[in-house]
Design a protein around this motif. Sequence first.
Motif, PDB file in Angstrom:
ATOM      1  N   LEU A 191       1.777 -11.894 -22.958  1.00  0.00           N
ATOM      2  CA  LEU A 191       2.835 -12.471 -22.125  1.00  0.00           C
ATOM      3  C   LEU A 191       2.190 -13.351 -21.056  1.00  0.00           C
ATOM      4  CD1 LEU A 191       4.557 -10.375 -23.595  1.00  0.00           C
ATOM      5  CD2 LEU A 191       5.361  -9.536 -21.390  1.00  0.00           C
ATOM      6  N   ILE A 192       2.866 -14.447 -20.707  1.00  0.00           N
ATOM      7  CA  ILE A 192       2.322 -15.404 -19.730  1.00  0.00           C
ATOM      8  C   ILE A 192       3.359 -15.667 -18.648  1.00  0.00           C
ATOM      9  CG2 ILE A 192       1.586 -17.821 -19.409  1.00  0.00           C
ATOM     10  CD1 ILE A 192       0.665 -17.719 -22.394  1.00  0.00           C
ATOM     11  N   GLN A 193       2.874 -15.747 -17.399  1.00  0.00           N
ATOM     12  CA  GLN A 193       3.752 -16.091 -16.288  1.00  0.00           C
ATOM     13  C   GLN A 193       3.052 -17.143 -15.432  1.00  0.00           C
ATOM     14  OE1 GLN A 193       4.434 -13.368 -12.855  1.00  0.00           O
ATOM     15  NE2 GLN A 193       6.471 -13.102 -13.719  1.00  0.00           N
ATOM     16  N   LEU A 238      -0.329 -22.508 -25.550  1.00  0.00           N
ATOM     17  CA  LEU A 238       0.688 -22.930 -26.501  1.00  0.00           C
ATOM     18  C   LEU A 238       1.578 -23.966 -25.837  1.00  0.00           C
ATOM     19  CD1 LEU A 238       3.194 -19.937 -26.876  1.00  0.00           C
ATOM     20  CD2 LEU A 238       1.214 -19.825 -25.418  1.00  0.00           C
ATOM     21  N   SER A 239       2.306 -24.719 -26.647  1.00  0.00           N
ATOM     22  CA  SER A 239       3.170 -25.788 -26.116  1.00  0.00           C
ATOM     23  C   SER A 239       4.143 -25.225 -25.081  1.00  0.00           C
ATOM     24  CB  SER A 239       3.957 -26.447 -27.248  1.00  0.00           C
ATOM     25  OG  SER A 239       3.088 -26.981 -28.210  1.00  0.00           O
ATOM     26  N   GLU A 240       4.651 -24.024 -25.324  1.00  0.00           N
ATOM     27  CA  GLU A 240       5.616 -23.403 -24.403  1.00  0.00           C
ATOM     28  C   GLU A 240       5.014 -23.124 -23.028  1.00  0.00           C
ATOM     29  OE1 GLU A 240       7.127 -22.265 -28.549  1.00  0.00           O
ATOM     30  OE2 GLU A 240       5.215 -22.716 -27.593  1.00  0.00           O
ATOM     31  N   GLY A 241       3.684 -23.127 -22.934  1.00  0.00           N
ATOM     32  CA  GLY A 241       2.997 -22.947 -21.651  1.00  0.00           C
ATOM     33  C   GLY A 241       2.329 -24.246 -21.203  1.00  0.00           C
ATOM     34  N   THR A 242       2.829 -25.383 -21.662  1.00  0.00           N
ATOM     35  CA  THR A 242       2.351 -26.737 -21.317  1.00  0.00           C
ATOM     36  C   THR A 242       0.919 -26.987 -21.751  1.00  0.00           C
ATOM     37  OG1 THR A 242       3.785 -26.556 -19.374  1.00  0.00           O
ATOM     38  CG2 THR A 242       2.482 -28.530 -19.498  1.00  0.00           C
ATOM     39  N   CYS A 243       0.319 -26.111 -22.503  1.00  0.00           N
ATOM     40  CA  CYS A 243      -0.983 -26.352 -23.125  1.00  0.00           C
ATOM     41  C   CYS A 243      -1.919 -25.164 -23.003  1.00  0.00           C
ATOM     42  CB  CYS A 243      -1.678 -27.603 -22.585  1.00  0.00           C
ATOM     43  SG  CYS A 243      -3.150 -28.011 -23.540  1.00  0.00           S
ATOM     44  N   GLY A 244      -2.453 -24.883 -21.811  1.00  0.00           N
ATOM     45  CA  GLY A 244      -3.489 -23.856 -21.692  1.00  0.00           C
ATOM     46  C   GLY A 244      -3.082 -22.714 -20.783  1.00  0.00           C
ATOM     47  N   SER A 245      -3.505 -21.488 -21.144  1.00  0.00           N
ATOM     48  CA  SER A 245      -3.230 -20.344 -20.270  1.00  0.00           C
ATOM     49  C   SER A 245      -4.489 -19.580 -19.890  1.00  0.00           C
ATOM     50  CB  SER A 245      -2.218 -19.403 -20.926  1.00  0.00           C
ATOM     51  OG  SER A 245      -0.933 -19.981 -20.849  1.00  0.00           O
ATOM     52  N   THR A 246      -5.503 -19.615 -20.771  1.00  0.00           N
ATOM     53  CA  THR A 246      -6.786 -18.990 -20.420  1.00  0.00           C
ATOM     54  C   THR A 246      -7.908 -19.917 -20.865  1.00  0.00           C
ATOM     55  OG1 THR A 246      -7.125 -17.860 -22.543  1.00  0.00           O
ATOM     56  CG2 THR A 246      -5.851 -16.663 -20.875  1.00  0.00           C
ATOM     57  N   ILE A 247      -9.070 -19.759 -20.216  1.00  0.00           N
ATOM     58  CA  ILE A 247     -10.237 -20.546 -20.629  1.00  0.00           C
ATOM     59  C   ILE A 247     -11.500 -19.811 -20.193  1.00  0.00           C
ATOM     60  CG2 ILE A 247     -10.358 -21.998 -18.546  1.00  0.00           C
ATOM     61  CD1 ILE A 247     -10.693 -24.245 -21.109  1.00  0.00           C
ATOM     62  N   ASP A 303      12.630 -12.207 -18.032  1.00  0.00           N
ATOM     63  CA  ASP A 303      12.246 -11.878 -16.639  1.00  0.00           C
ATOM     64  C   ASP A 303      11.065 -12.739 -16.168  1.00  0.00           C
ATOM     65  OD1 ASP A 303      14.202  -9.883 -16.595  1.00  0.00           O
ATOM     66  OD2 ASP A 303      12.814  -8.379 -17.388  1.00  0.00           O
ATOM     67  N   GLY A 304      11.081 -14.003 -16.555  1.00  0.00           N
ATOM     68  CA  GLY A 304      10.035 -14.931 -16.094  1.00  0.00           C
ATOM     69  C   GLY A 304       8.739 -14.874 -16.890  1.00  0.00           C
ATOM     70  N   TRP A 305       8.662 -13.995 -17.887  1.00  0.00           N
ATOM     71  CA  TRP A 305       7.445 -13.869 -18.706  1.00  0.00           C
ATOM     72  C   TRP A 305       7.666 -14.537 -20.062  1.00  0.00           C
ATOM     73  CZ3 TRP A 305       2.782 -11.858 -17.166  1.00  0.00           C
ATOM     74  CH2 TRP A 305       2.767 -11.132 -15.956  1.00  0.00           C
ATOM     75  N   LEU A 306       6.744 -15.402 -20.450  1.00  0.00           N
ATOM     76  CA  LEU A 306       6.789 -16.063 -21.749  1.00  0.00           C
ATOM     77  C   LEU A 306       6.194 -15.148 -22.813  1.00  0.00           C
ATOM     78  CD1 LEU A 306       7.068 -18.674 -23.543  1.00  0.00           C
ATOM     79  CD2 LEU A 306       4.775 -19.284 -22.785  1.00  0.00           C
ATOM     80  N   HIS A 307       7.003 -14.800 -23.813  1.00  0.00           N
ATOM     81  CA  HIS A 307       6.540 -13.957 -24.925  1.00  0.00           C
ATOM     82  C   HIS A 307       5.946 -14.870 -25.992  1.00  0.00           C
ATOM     83  CE1 HIS A 307       8.472  -9.950 -23.879  1.00  0.00           C
ATOM     84  NE2 HIS A 307       8.759 -10.751 -22.878  1.00  0.00           N
ATOM     85  N   THR A 308       4.642 -14.751 -26.227  1.00  0.00           N
ATOM     86  CA  THR A 308       3.924 -15.733 -27.043  1.00  0.00           C
ATOM     87  C   THR A 308       3.984 -15.484 -28.549  1.00  0.00           C
ATOM     88  OG1 THR A 308       1.832 -14.499 -26.990  1.00  0.00           O
ATOM     89  CG2 THR A 308       2.251 -16.058 -25.169  1.00  0.00           C
TER      90      THR A 308
END
Length: 429
Positions: free
Chosen positions: A295-297, A246-255, A318-323
Amino acid sequence: EVFANLGVGAGDVVAVMLPNRVEFVVAMFAAWRLGAAVTPVKPSLTSKEATHQIVDSGAKLVIDVAGDEVVPGINSVAVAALRRVARDTREPFDNPAALALLIYTSGTTGLPKGVMLDHANVEAMSEMGLRSLDVTSADHSMLVLPLFHVNGIMVSTLMPLLAGGRVTLRERFDIDTFFDDVERCRPTFFSGVPTIYALLNALPDHVKPDTSSLRYGICGAAPAPADLLKSFETRYGFPLIEGYGLSEGTCGSTINPFDGVRKAGTVGLPFAGQRIAIADPDGTHLPQGSTGEVLIQGPNVMRGYLGRPEETAKTIVDGWLHTGDIGRVDEDGYLSIVGRLKEMIIRGGENIYPKEIEDALSEFPGVLEAAVIGAADETFGEIVIAYVASRPGFTCVEAELQEHCAVRLTRYKRPVAINVVDSLPKNAV
């Protein structure tokens, strides 16, 4: 030099309101060289629609095709003015903590929010992508997604350029010319969305393009039916690698791994340097196999929403992005997206995830796409309604689709109505 002469400097914001063209990329690099950030504005917006983003971002300058004054009082520059060629002798501005991109999210509620991504975010995401996708100077990306979206900027443009590779820009995805472009330009990869792959897969059987240059296609932005990924690869001879972000994670978090086990129906493993957790509504991390919020960190997580500290505090805890996405992680660490927190249908106390029903409908031979929503109901609170678009040459019939669902879904999950429509409505993202 054009930007500097117009007073653009460190900490300023330049709004780029252009379709996919090389000047978009040049403007982005020019702004960064001076220490300014870029906010990409969808070029088809009316002046009224664009005003929110341009004013909210504090843009000093707007670059558009004609140089028309988009917002009164804010300097607009025609794209032709960027063609003045002069070697810049200034030292490039270099600060990883400086704002690089302000990406406005097309939220389902309220006005779009500005996602603040700094250069450290952009660099971290690029490095993660290069490693996971094995991108080198030999690679050639063909951009068909809009550059005003973070996927177009990061995956199709910055990633190959940072590797020393090439990028070919197409103005937009065009089903009639796509494979001609592949045969002529011979790209090694491109990034698309499920709709693009569904349309290509639905082309008549006599369409047999030369896809030998392509190492893979990347699939993201919305969940793809597992059947689509499999049948596409069988037909065209190159794999689709599904990812999630997601945009909030600069684009990609898993692949899904390019050179490892690709699990259709999952969005793969976390990028190296990122962590994924599944949490309950209180934010407590749940054990493997549980279903909950994703959640993403990692160093790719945004700095926050521009001018919205309360929203930022609710989203990054706490440093975790809630998606806001619901998912689960399997025994091998692969993430599956089950649905959106806001889209979950609660029927008589039972949680129903639209994606499960959409996937079941997508398995029907004549279905191009399916969308499932909840509708208010006096007895159950909410009931399930489906919308289906047919593939070209097919006409889906509700009774047949209901029969198809009856075999695959428990009674409470079945749609009470399946509406067959010409096409599903979408925005440009």
